[in-house]
Enzyme design. Structure first.
Site, PDB file in Angstrom:
ATOM      1  N   CYS A  96     -38.408  -7.298  47.088  1.00  0.00           N
ATOM      2  CA  CYS A  96     -39.234  -7.239  48.315  1.00  0.00           C
ATOM      3  C   CYS A  96     -40.704  -7.539  48.035  1.00  0.00           C
ATOM      4  CB  CYS A  96     -39.122  -5.864  48.965  1.00  0.00           C
ATOM      5  SG  CYS A  96     -37.481  -5.473  49.547  1.00  0.00           S
ATOM      6  N   ASN A 134     -36.050  -4.784  57.595  1.00  0.00           N
ATOM      7  CA  ASN A 134     -36.655  -5.128  56.307  1.00  0.00           C
ATOM      8  C   ASN A 134     -36.101  -6.485  55.854  1.00  0.00           C
ATOM      9  OD1 ASN A 134     -37.342  -5.376  53.616  1.00  0.00           O
ATOM     10  ND2 ASN A 134     -36.867  -3.256  53.084  1.00  0.00           N
ATOM     11  N   HIS A 140     -45.630  -4.512  53.926  1.00  0.00           N
ATOM     12  CA  HIS A 140     -44.200  -4.813  53.882  1.00  0.00           C
ATOM     13  C   HIS A 140     -43.506  -3.946  54.939  1.00  0.00           C
ATOM     14  CE1 HIS A 140     -40.169  -5.409  52.620  1.00  0.00           C
ATOM     15  NE2 HIS A 140     -40.045  -4.290  51.944  1.00  0.00           N
TER      16      HIS A 140
HETATM   17  O1  UT7 Z   1     -38.045  -2.818  50.512  1.00  0.00           O
HETATM   18  C1  UT7 Z   1     -37.871  -1.565  49.925  1.00  0.00           C
HETATM   19  C2  UT7 Z   1     -36.616  -0.994  50.335  1.00  0.00           C
HETATM   20  N1  UT7 Z   1     -36.306   0.290  50.729  1.00  0.00           N
HETATM   21  C3  UT7 Z   1     -37.007   1.188  51.430  1.00  0.00           C
HETATM   22  O2  UT7 Z   1     -38.154   1.089  51.732  1.00  0.00           O
HETATM   23  C4  UT7 Z   1     -36.228   2.398  51.852  1.00  0.00           C
HETATM   24  C5  UT7 Z   1     -36.974   3.687  51.654  1.00  0.00           C
HETATM   25  N2  UT7 Z   1     -36.200   4.811  52.180  1.00  0.00           N
HETATM   26  C6  UT7 Z   1     -36.066   5.041  53.505  1.00  0.00           C
HETATM   27  O3  UT7 Z   1     -36.575   4.314  54.328  1.00  0.00           O
HETATM   28  C7  UT7 Z   1     -35.307   6.269  53.914  1.00  0.00           C
HETATM   29  O4  UT7 Z   1     -35.056   7.073  52.783  1.00  0.00           O
HETATM   30  C8  UT7 Z   1     -33.959   5.958  54.637  1.00  0.00           C
HETATM   31  C9  UT7 Z   1     -34.235   5.383  55.996  1.00  0.00           C
HETATM   32  C10 UT7 Z   1     -33.121   5.012  53.803  1.00  0.00           C
HETATM   33  C11 UT7 Z   1     -33.185   7.263  54.837  1.00  0.00           C
HETATM   34  O5  UT7 Z   1     -33.944   8.185  55.589  1.00  0.00           O
HETATM   35  P1  UT7 Z   1     -34.076   9.690  55.094  1.00  0.00           P
HETATM   36  O6  UT7 Z   1     -34.855  10.392  56.121  1.00  0.00           O
HETATM   37  O7  UT7 Z   1     -34.664   9.634  53.697  1.00  0.00           O
HETATM   38  O8  UT7 Z   1     -32.603  10.183  55.113  1.00  0.00           O
HETATM   39  P2  UT7 Z   1     -31.734  10.744  53.907  1.00  0.00           P
HETATM   40  O9  UT7 Z   1     -31.357   9.655  52.963  1.00  0.00           O
HETATM   41  O10 UT7 Z   1     -32.443  11.942  53.355  1.00  0.00           O
HETATM   42  O11 UT7 Z   1     -30.435  11.214  54.689  1.00  0.00           O
HETATM   43  C12 UT7 Z   1     -30.497  12.251  55.678  1.00  0.00           C
HETATM   44  C13 UT7 Z   1     -29.120  12.350  56.317  1.00  0.00           C
HETATM   45  C14 UT7 Z   1     -27.971  12.375  55.314  1.00  0.00           C
HETATM   46  O12 UT7 Z   1     -27.012  13.281  55.787  1.00  0.00           O
HETATM   47  P3  UT7 Z   1     -26.910  14.763  55.170  1.00  0.00           P
HETATM   48  O13 UT7 Z   1     -26.637  14.544  53.707  1.00  0.00           O
HETATM   49  O14 UT7 Z   1     -28.238  15.392  55.432  1.00  0.00           O
HETATM   50  O15 UT7 Z   1     -25.774  15.347  55.928  1.00  0.00           O
HETATM   51  C15 UT7 Z   1     -27.419  10.980  55.368  1.00  0.00           C
HETATM   52  O16 UT7 Z   1     -26.054  10.938  55.051  1.00  0.00           O
HETATM   53  O17 UT7 Z   1     -28.894  11.210  57.151  1.00  0.00           O
HETATM   54  C16 UT7 Z   1     -27.635  10.643  56.818  1.00  0.00           C
HETATM   55  N3  UT7 Z   1     -27.689   9.212  57.075  1.00  0.00           N
HETATM   56  C17 UT7 Z   1     -27.426   8.665  58.261  1.00  0.00           C
HETATM   57  N4  UT7 Z   1     -27.060   9.207  59.431  1.00  0.00           N
HETATM   58  C18 UT7 Z   1     -26.871   8.373  60.467  1.00  0.00           C
HETATM   59  C19 UT7 Z   1     -28.031   8.208  56.201  1.00  0.00           C
HETATM   60  N5  UT7 Z   1     -27.959   7.026  56.823  1.00  0.00           N
HETATM   61  C20 UT7 Z   1     -27.595   7.278  58.095  1.00  0.00           C
HETATM   62  C21 UT7 Z   1     -27.363   6.458  59.216  1.00  0.00           C
HETATM   63  N6  UT7 Z   1     -27.009   7.055  60.382  1.00  0.00           N
HETATM   64  N7  UT7 Z   1     -27.512   5.124  59.172  1.00  0.00           N
END
Ligand code: UT7
Length: 330
Positions: free
Chosen positions: A116, A286, A256
């Site tokens: 990225c 993204n 980004h």
């Molecule tokens: O170019 C660089 C690339 N990457 C990035 O910039 C990504 C950086 N990270 C992020 O943007 C965030 O960490 C995410 C958007 C990927 C995830 O958000 P989060 O607030 O950090 O969520 P999390 O990973 O802590 O997950 C929270 C909950 C989990 O459930 P439990 O374990 O709390 O029951 C996940 O399983 O949300 C769940 N979850 C979803 N629920 C509904 C994860 N993805 C989804 C989804 N829909 N798509």
């Protein structure tokens, strides 16, 4: 001290696939909701390439538009750099395919791999060729078909990314304009946090890797999030300082586009109101190395950039890696 040639962006173009995939459509594919995606990422929809559409197809179109907006003919291009994590092939370089299809007979061409952050690395590299006097006209492209790297059963990643391409033409500009400062960084110890495990020399693809979807993008979202919030603010502040400017001198911040929460946290750290920040993650998700040039194009087309504006652009991503530039728009 040698007399460096001042270099700036003199043309910008983008290409986005026609197909719009909304969060509602994703609800039919994985266990997610529009509400969760908007709330946690700010993304509402993204563009997805057709099966037969490859990265070079988007790159060529974005490059054509950039050349047209710069008033530069293909035969004037000395070098083409394509930043991509989703090349058409392992080789030949996507940049060579672009060179042929654009009809740039005298251009050298190579791909640059920094995920990225690729566009920021390519921009700084391309500019160095001009500032050193090696070349006069360099085409820098960030192009991705991230949809082809995704595991469409993994809700934590497939909702985040989109496809697209952005291109810029670099040339000499009047002294005082163009690139003022740059900053590139890497922390390879974070490599496993965001990677495509299989398909390279460490783990060539075979039936087992395909069964385990190891040819797809894998990410530790929480850790990448923490890194992103920290590095985005730090990198922006560093290039502002290197340019001899202060935070208050920033007219437009083009980050980004990975997650609205990351962008807002960085803006807060920079003390910038959101009306000085370009945001389009809601419409494109993204797009990896294409995100910054697509956002830059939007800034120009919407009249948000006027001559003399100081712009800060920041990228971050797999590597882990990051890169930032400050430039004065002409
Ligand atoms: O170019 C660089 C690339 N990457 C990035 O910039 C990504 C950086 N990270 C992020 O943007 C965030 O960490 C995410 C958007 C990927 C995830 O958000 P989060 O607030 O950090 O969520 P999390 O990973 O802590 O997950 C929270 C909950 C989990 O459930 P439990 O374990 O709390 O029951 C996940 O399983 O949300 C769940 N979850 C979803 N629920 C509904 C994860 N993805 C989804 C989804 N829909 N798509």
């Amino acid at each position: 001290m040698p007399d460096f040639v001042p270099v700036g962006i003199v043309g910008v173009g983008t290409c986005l696939p026609e197909r719009v995939v909304s969060n509602k459509e994703l609800e039919t594919m994985v266990e997610t909701t529009d509400e969760w995606i908007v709330d946690r990422t700010g993304i509402r929809e993204r563009r997805i390439a057709k099966n037969e559409e490859a990265t070079s197809d988007l790159a060529v179109e974005a490059a054509r538009r950039a050349l047209e907006s710069a008033g530069v003919e293909p035969h004037e291009v000395d070098l083409i750099i394509v930043a991509t994590a989703t090349p058409d092939h392992v080789f030949p370089a996507t940049a060579s395919l672009v060179q042929d299809r654009l009809g740039c007979p005298k251009a050298g061409a190579f791909d640059l791999s920094a995920a990225c952050t690729g566009f920021m690395y390519a921009l700084v590299s391309g500019a160095a060729f001009i500032s050193s006097g090696t070349f006069k006209t360099v085409l820098v492209i960030g192009a991705e078909t991230m949809s082809k790297l995704l595991n469409w059963k993994d809700r934590s990643t497939c909702i985040l990314f989109g496809d697209g391409a952005g291109a810029v033409v670099l040339r000499e500009v009047p002294r005082g304009y163009g690139l003022l400062a740059s900053y590139l960084g890497s922390d390879g110890s974070g490599g496993p946090l965001l990677q495509v495990p299989a398909g390279g020399s460490r783990m060539p693809n075979c039936h087992q890797t395909l069964d385990a979807s190891l040819q797809c993008l894998h990410m530790n979202g929480r850790e990448v999030y923490r890194f992103a919030v920290r590095v985005m603010g730090e990198a922006a502040l560093e290039v502002v300082k290197r340019a001899g400017l202060e935070r208050k001198d920033i007219d437009l911040f083009i980050p980004h586009q990975a997650n609205i929460r990351i962008i807002e946290a960085a803006a807060k750290r920079l003390g910038l109101p959101m009306d000085k920040v370009l945001v389009n993650v809601d419409r494109y998700g993204n797009t990896s190395s294409a995100s910054v040039p697509i956002a830059l194009d939007e800034a120009i087309r919407s009249g948000r950039l006027i001559s003399g504006n100081n712009v800060v652009m920041v990228g971050f991503g797999a590597g882990l890696s990051w890169g930032a530039v400050t430039f004065k728009w002409q």
